[in-house]
Design a protein around this motif. Structure first.
Motif, PDB file in Angstrom:
ATOM      1  N   LYS A  90       4.425   8.416   0.582  1.00 16.01           N
ATOM      2  CA  LYS A  90       5.107   9.267  -0.394  1.00 16.01           C
ATOM      3  C   LYS A  90       5.677   8.434  -1.536  1.00 16.01           C
ATOM      4  O   LYS A  90       5.590   8.823  -2.710  1.00 16.01           O
ATOM      5  CB  LYS A  90       6.240  10.054   0.282  1.00 16.01           C
ATOM      6  CG  LYS A  90       5.770  11.212   1.141  1.00 16.01           C
ATOM      7  CD  LYS A  90       6.961  11.966   1.730  1.00 16.01           C
ATOM      8  CE  LYS A  90       6.512  13.166   2.535  1.00 16.01           C
ATOM      9  NZ  LYS A  90       7.676  13.883   3.129  1.00 16.01           N
ATOM     10  N   ALA A  91       6.250   7.292  -1.190  1.00 17.36           N
ATOM     11  CA  ALA A  91       6.816   6.405  -2.219  1.00 17.36           C
ATOM     12  C   ALA A  91       5.714   5.850  -3.118  1.00 17.36           C
ATOM     13  O   ALA A  91       5.864   5.796  -4.353  1.00 17.36           O
ATOM     14  CB  ALA A  91       7.591   5.269  -1.557  1.00 17.36           C
ATOM     15  N   LEU A  92       4.609   5.444  -2.530  1.00 15.93           N
ATOM     16  CA  LEU A  92       3.485   4.915  -3.315  1.00 15.93           C
ATOM     17  C   LEU A  92       2.919   5.995  -4.238  1.00 15.93           C
ATOM     18  O   LEU A  92       2.641   5.743  -5.421  1.00 15.93           O
ATOM     19  CB  LEU A  92       2.392   4.398  -2.380  1.00 15.93           C
ATOM     20  CG  LEU A  92       2.726   3.145  -1.573  1.00 15.93           C
ATOM     21  CD1 LEU A  92       1.704   2.924  -0.464  1.00 15.93           C
ATOM     22  CD2 LEU A  92       2.819   1.915  -2.466  1.00 15.93           C
ATOM     23  N   ARG A  93       2.752   7.193  -3.705  1.00 16.00           N
ATOM     24  CA  ARG A  93       2.202   8.293  -4.503  1.00 16.00           C
ATOM     25  C   ARG A  93       3.136   8.648  -5.655  1.00 16.00           C
ATOM     26  O   ARG A  93       2.685   8.925  -6.770  1.00 16.00           O
ATOM     27  CB  ARG A  93       1.990   9.506  -3.589  1.00 16.00           C
ATOM     28  CG  ARG A  93       1.143  10.611  -4.187  1.00 16.00           C
ATOM     29  CD  ARG A  93       0.906  11.721  -3.186  1.00 16.00           C
ATOM     30  NE  ARG A  93       0.184  11.256  -2.009  1.00 16.00           N
ATOM     31  CZ  ARG A  93       0.708  11.211  -0.795  1.00 16.00           C
ATOM     32  NH1 ARG A  93       1.957  11.580  -0.577  1.00 16.00           N
ATOM     33  NH2 ARG A  93      -0.016  10.776   0.221  1.00 16.00           N
ATOM     34  N   THR A 141      -2.394   4.912  -2.040  1.00 18.07           N
ATOM     35  CA  THR A 141      -1.823   5.106  -0.708  1.00 18.07           C
ATOM     36  C   THR A 141      -2.663   4.363   0.332  1.00 18.07           C
ATOM     37  O   THR A 141      -3.740   3.846   0.023  1.00 18.07           O
ATOM     38  CB  THR A 141      -1.741   6.602  -0.360  1.00 18.07           C
ATOM     39  OG1 THR A 141      -3.047   7.178  -0.480  1.00 18.07           O
ATOM     40  CG2 THR A 141      -0.781   7.315  -1.312  1.00 18.07           C
ATOM     41  N   LEU A 142      -2.164   4.332   1.557  1.00 20.51           N
ATOM     42  CA  LEU A 142      -2.806   3.569   2.630  1.00 20.51           C
ATOM     43  C   LEU A 142      -3.354   4.485   3.711  1.00 20.51           C
ATOM     44  O   LEU A 142      -2.790   5.551   3.993  1.00 20.51           O
ATOM     45  CB  LEU A 142      -1.788   2.617   3.277  1.00 20.51           C
ATOM     46  CG  LEU A 142      -1.074   1.619   2.381  1.00 20.51           C
ATOM     47  CD1 LEU A 142       0.006   0.903   3.166  1.00 20.51           C
ATOM     48  CD2 LEU A 142      -2.060   0.629   1.798  1.00 20.51           C
ATOM     49  N   THR A 143      -4.427   4.047   4.346  1.00 24.96           N
ATOM     50  CA  THR A 143      -4.854   4.685   5.581  1.00 24.96           C
ATOM     51  C   THR A 143      -3.975   4.152   6.715  1.00 24.96           C
ATOM     52  O   THR A 143      -3.284   3.137   6.556  1.00 24.96           O
ATOM     53  CB  THR A 143      -6.326   4.373   5.895  1.00 24.96           C
ATOM     54  OG1 THR A 143      -6.448   2.957   6.158  1.00 24.96           O
ATOM     55  CG2 THR A 143      -7.220   4.758   4.729  1.00 24.96           C
ATOM     56  N   LYS A 144      -4.028   4.799   7.861  1.00 27.91           N
ATOM     57  CA  LYS A 144      -3.238   4.329   9.001  1.00 27.91           C
ATOM     58  C   LYS A 144      -3.679   2.926   9.416  1.00 27.91           C
ATOM     59  O   LYS A 144      -2.839   2.067   9.717  1.00 27.91           O
ATOM     60  CB  LYS A 144      -3.389   5.308  10.177  1.00 27.91           C
ATOM     61  CG  LYS A 144      -2.566   4.955  11.398  1.00 27.91           C
ATOM     62  CD  LYS A 144      -1.066   5.078  11.167  1.00 27.91           C
ATOM     63  CE  LYS A 144      -0.589   6.491  11.079  1.00 27.91           C
ATOM     64  NZ  LYS A 144      -0.684   7.284  12.312  1.00 27.91           N
ATOM     65  N   ASP A 145      -4.970   2.661   9.429  1.00 27.33           N
ATOM     66  CA  ASP A 145      -5.462   1.327   9.800  1.00 27.33           C
ATOM     67  C   ASP A 145      -4.977   0.264   8.823  1.00 27.33           C
ATOM     68  O   ASP A 145      -4.606  -0.843   9.227  1.00 27.33           O
ATOM     69  CB  ASP A 145      -6.989   1.310   9.851  1.00 27.33           C
ATOM     70  CG  ASP A 145      -7.553   2.020  11.077  1.00 27.33           C
ATOM     71  OD1 ASP A 145      -6.782   2.206  12.046  1.00 27.33           O
ATOM     72  OD2 ASP A 145      -8.738   2.383  11.063  1.00 27.33           O
ATOM     73  N   GLU A 146      -4.981   0.587   7.536  1.00 25.10           N
ATOM     74  CA  GLU A 146      -4.483  -0.347   6.530  1.00 25.10           C
ATOM     75  C   GLU A 146      -2.996  -0.611   6.733  1.00 25.10           C
ATOM     76  O   GLU A 146      -2.534  -1.755   6.570  1.00 25.10           O
ATOM     77  CB  GLU A 146      -4.727   0.198   5.125  1.00 25.10           C
ATOM     78  CG  GLU A 146      -6.179   0.182   4.695  1.00 25.10           C
ATOM     79  CD  GLU A 146      -6.411   0.909   3.397  1.00 25.10           C
ATOM     80  OE1 GLU A 146      -7.381   0.567   2.693  1.00 25.10           O
ATOM     81  OE2 GLU A 146      -5.629   1.840   3.075  1.00 25.10           O
ATOM     82  N   ILE A 175       1.619  -4.449   0.879  1.00 24.77           N
ATOM     83  CA  ILE A 175       1.133  -3.124   0.495  1.00 24.77           C
ATOM     84  C   ILE A 175       0.704  -3.094  -0.972  1.00 24.77           C
ATOM     85  O   ILE A 175      -0.347  -2.553  -1.323  1.00 24.77           O
ATOM     86  CB  ILE A 175       2.223  -2.060   0.753  1.00 24.77           C
ATOM     87  CG1 ILE A 175       2.371  -1.800   2.261  1.00 24.77           C
ATOM     88  CG2 ILE A 175       1.897  -0.754   0.037  1.00 24.77           C
ATOM     89  CD1 ILE A 175       3.574  -0.957   2.623  1.00 24.77           C
ATOM     90  N   LEU A 176       1.497  -3.711  -1.836  1.00 20.54           N
ATOM     91  CA  LEU A 176       1.215  -3.672  -3.276  1.00 20.54           C
ATOM     92  C   LEU A 176       0.161  -4.684  -3.708  1.00 20.54           C
ATOM     93  O   LEU A 176      -0.352  -4.603  -4.823  1.00 20.54           O
ATOM     94  CB  LEU A 176       2.510  -3.903  -4.058  1.00 20.54           C
ATOM     95  CG  LEU A 176       3.552  -2.797  -3.963  1.00 20.54           C
ATOM     96  CD1 LEU A 176       4.816  -3.179  -4.728  1.00 20.54           C
ATOM     97  CD2 LEU A 176       2.992  -1.477  -4.503  1.00 20.54           C
ATOM     98  N   LYS A 177      -0.130  -5.648  -2.867  1.00 19.42           N
ATOM     99  CA  LYS A 177      -1.158  -6.664  -3.146  1.00 19.42           C
ATOM    100  C   LYS A 177      -0.897  -7.343  -4.492  1.00 19.42           C
ATOM    101  O   LYS A 177       0.180  -7.883  -4.710  1.00 19.42           O
ATOM    102  CB  LYS A 177      -2.544  -6.015  -3.078  1.00 19.42           C
ATOM    103  CG  LYS A 177      -2.872  -5.422  -1.721  1.00 19.42           C
ATOM    104  CD  LYS A 177      -4.235  -4.791  -1.702  1.00 19.42           C
ATOM    105  CE  LYS A 177      -4.542  -4.177  -0.353  1.00 19.42           C
ATOM    106  NZ  LYS A 177      -5.848  -3.476  -0.326  1.00 19.42           N
TER     107      LYS A 177
END
Length: 220
Positions: free
Chosen positions: A32-35, A41-46, A62-64
């Motif tokens: 939600k914060a990223l969006r 956004t991330l997948t669960k695996d990511e 997360i932000l790379k």
């Protein structure tokens, strides 16, 4: 057969992925914060791949290549607000872990928590779900001290309780937990119900893995 680990006096538990299943609510709030700030956004695996560090380390991963100080503060602040306001309805103790903690307590063991989650957040869940467990020490993320895999939190706990390295054992689910125990020079067991993987389970440093919480008792 005599259990060679029966003389342990202190069980130091990781929190997320070991005692508490919290990943879904954290995952939802991060996305939600990223969006909100127009980041991918991330997948669960990511998301699983960035777990283990403190909040700063997680957000940076997360932000790379967009992990500027400004972007990190944006995501941290928004995530923190969203998480604090959320119902956390998906965050619950792992099945049977409460009973195991109570049995260790009844045996006279010191029980402690060492986590990269902030102390106030750990205490919120402890007060809500484990108010009958007398945790001898809780060492969460403190910006004044290095986070796991630094042994700092473990060393503070052992010093506070006057317990030697040979009498302590670390119980976690991730490679961060293994490295924390190794850096602190104490034994480590890994649980298989958390957020780790087979690489962690096969690590040469650990003295064993457990499939269910009740198996933890075999080490005491």
């Amino acid at each position: 057969m005599i259990n060679i680990y029966c003389m342990k006096l202190l069980a130091i538990f990781d929190f997320d992925g070991t005692i508490f299943n919290s990943v879904d609510d954290v995952f939802i709030c991060f996305n939600k914060a990223l969006r909100h700030h127009n980041f991918p956004t991330l997948t669960k695996d990511e998301f699983y791949k960035v777990l283990g560090g403190n909040i700063d380390e997680m957000v940076s991963l997360i932000l790379k290549d967009q992990n500027t100080p400004e972007n990190m503060e944006l995501i941290k602040d928004t995530y923190g607000r969203l998480y604090n306001e959320s119902s956390k309805e998906n965050s619950l103790p792992f099945p049977n872990i409460h009973d195991v903690l109570r049995q260790l307590q009844d045996k006279g063991m010191f029980i402690a928590i060492n986590s990269n989650r902030k102390n106030d957040s750990i205490n919120y869940f402890v007060d809500k779900y484990f108010n009958d467990i007398d945790f001898a020490a809780i060492e969460g993320h403190n910006p004044a001290y290095p986070s796991k895999p630094s042994p700092c939190g473990v060393e503070i706990i052992m010093e506070k309780l006057n317990v030697s390295k040979k009498d302590a054992i670390y119980i976690g689910d991730s490679s961060t937990d293994v490295r924390t125990a190794q850096n602190a020079e104490i034994d480590c067991i890994i649980v298989k119900w958390g957020y780790g993987n087979q690489d962690v389970w096969k690590n040469d440093y650990i003295i064993g893995t457990v499939e269910s919480p009740c198996e933890i008792l075999n080490y005491f």
